[in-house]
Write an enzyme that holds these catalytic residues in place. Structure first.
Site, short mmCIF file in Angstrom:
data_model
loop_
_atom_site.label_atom_id
_atom_site.label_comp_id
_atom_site.label_asym_id
_atom_site.label_seq_id
_atom_site.Cartn_x
_atom_site.Cartn_y
_atom_site.Cartn_z
N GLU A 12 0.88 -1.16 0.00
CA GLU A 12 0.00 0.00 0.00
C GLU A 12 0.92 1.22 0.00
O GLU A 12 1.98 1.20 0.64
CB GLU A 12 -0.92 0.01 1.21
CG GLU A 12 -1.85 -1.19 1.31
CD GLU A 12 -2.74 -1.38 0.10
OE1 GLU A 12 -3.08 -0.37 -0.56
OE2 GLU A 12 -3.09 -2.54 -0.19
N HIS A 150 -7.40 -3.78 -0.36
CA HIS A 150 -6.57 -2.58 -0.23
C HIS A 150 -5.90 -2.49 1.14
O HIS A 150 -5.59 -1.39 1.62
CB HIS A 150 -7.36 -1.31 -0.55
CG HIS A 150 -8.06 -1.40 -1.87
ND1 HIS A 150 -7.40 -1.72 -3.04
CD2 HIS A 150 -9.36 -1.24 -2.20
CE1 HIS A 150 -8.28 -1.74 -4.04
NE2 HIS A 150 -9.46 -1.46 -3.54
N ASP A 155 -4.51 -8.58 0.57
CA ASP A 155 -4.35 -8.70 -0.88
C ASP A 155 -3.30 -9.73 -1.24
O ASP A 155 -3.45 -10.48 -2.23
CB ASP A 155 -3.99 -7.34 -1.49
CG ASP A 155 -5.20 -6.41 -1.61
OD1 ASP A 155 -6.32 -6.83 -1.25
OD2 ASP A 155 -5.02 -5.27 -2.06
#
Length: 206
Positions: A12, A150, A155
């Site tokens: 991220e 996210h 993920d």
């Protein structure tokens, strides 16, 4: 068994490009060996700058959370050890590769292994999927999910499920005994219409 081992990772970030000053704010990864998750890595990482309200809303990661997180340099030293010697996988790998290389460069380290892209492989193995975004593929294939997207580890976990599902699909459809990292990586360079013939040749060779 190295060819059947890979670290599947996800970042991220504060934005889309480290070339424009964007930084990683979270890393999540799973180590798979012979299609089984055998280790995990996850950490927020303080980039030394505030993130936008958009990124806070998109990821659920707040400036307050990052203010208490370890420095990016500290996290990347640990992560460099986690990935050492392993092949690398990411969904839309060009994105994660850029951030991995940029963050490693900041601590004087370099990546020693190549990436495979699960998105490019999925485009060839599941050409009829509604789209090849991770969340769409997870839904299309009925893969297990906690509904969280996210965030880096979630993920990475879902990408690992997709990766192992693609291995199973290839084995079942083309009767391959083994599906290595190198084989899935090579699919990115095969035209979609040529994939069946390519995999049939591989099966004959085994």
């Amino acid at each position: 068994m190295e060819k059947f081992t890979a670290v599947i990772l996800d970042f991220e970030t504060t934005g889309l490009s480290p070339g424009y000053g964007d930084r990683a704010i979270e890393i999540g990864a799973v180590l798979i060996r012979n299609n089984q998750v055998v280790d995990r890595f996850q950490s927020l990482m303080n980039p030394g700058k505030r993130i936008s309200g958009f990124i806070e809303d998109y990821t659920g990661i707040t400036n307050e959370m990052l203010s208490k997180a370890p420095s990016a340099a500290h996290v990347m030293e640990q992560f460099a050890s986690f990935i050492a010697g392993h092949n690398l996988v990411a969904h839309n790998a060009s994105f994660d590769r850029r951030f991995l290389d940029a963050e490693l460069s900041r601590i004087g380290r370099t990546r020693t292994r190549e990436f495979a892209c699960s998105m490019l492989a999925a485009r060839r193995i599941y050409p009829d999927a509604p789209s090849h975004r991770l969340e769409t593929l997870v839904s299309h294939l009925g893969l297990q999910t906690d509904g969280l997207f996210h965030r880096a580890l979630a993920d990475a976990e879902m990408t690992a499920q997709l990766w192992t599902a693609m291995i199973g699909e290839i084995k079942g459809t083309y009767r391959l005994k083994e599906v290595s990292f190198d084989l899935l990586q090579s699919l990115a360079g095969v035209a979609k219409r040529a994939v069946p013939a390519y995999l049939e040749r591989v099966a004959v060779g085994q």
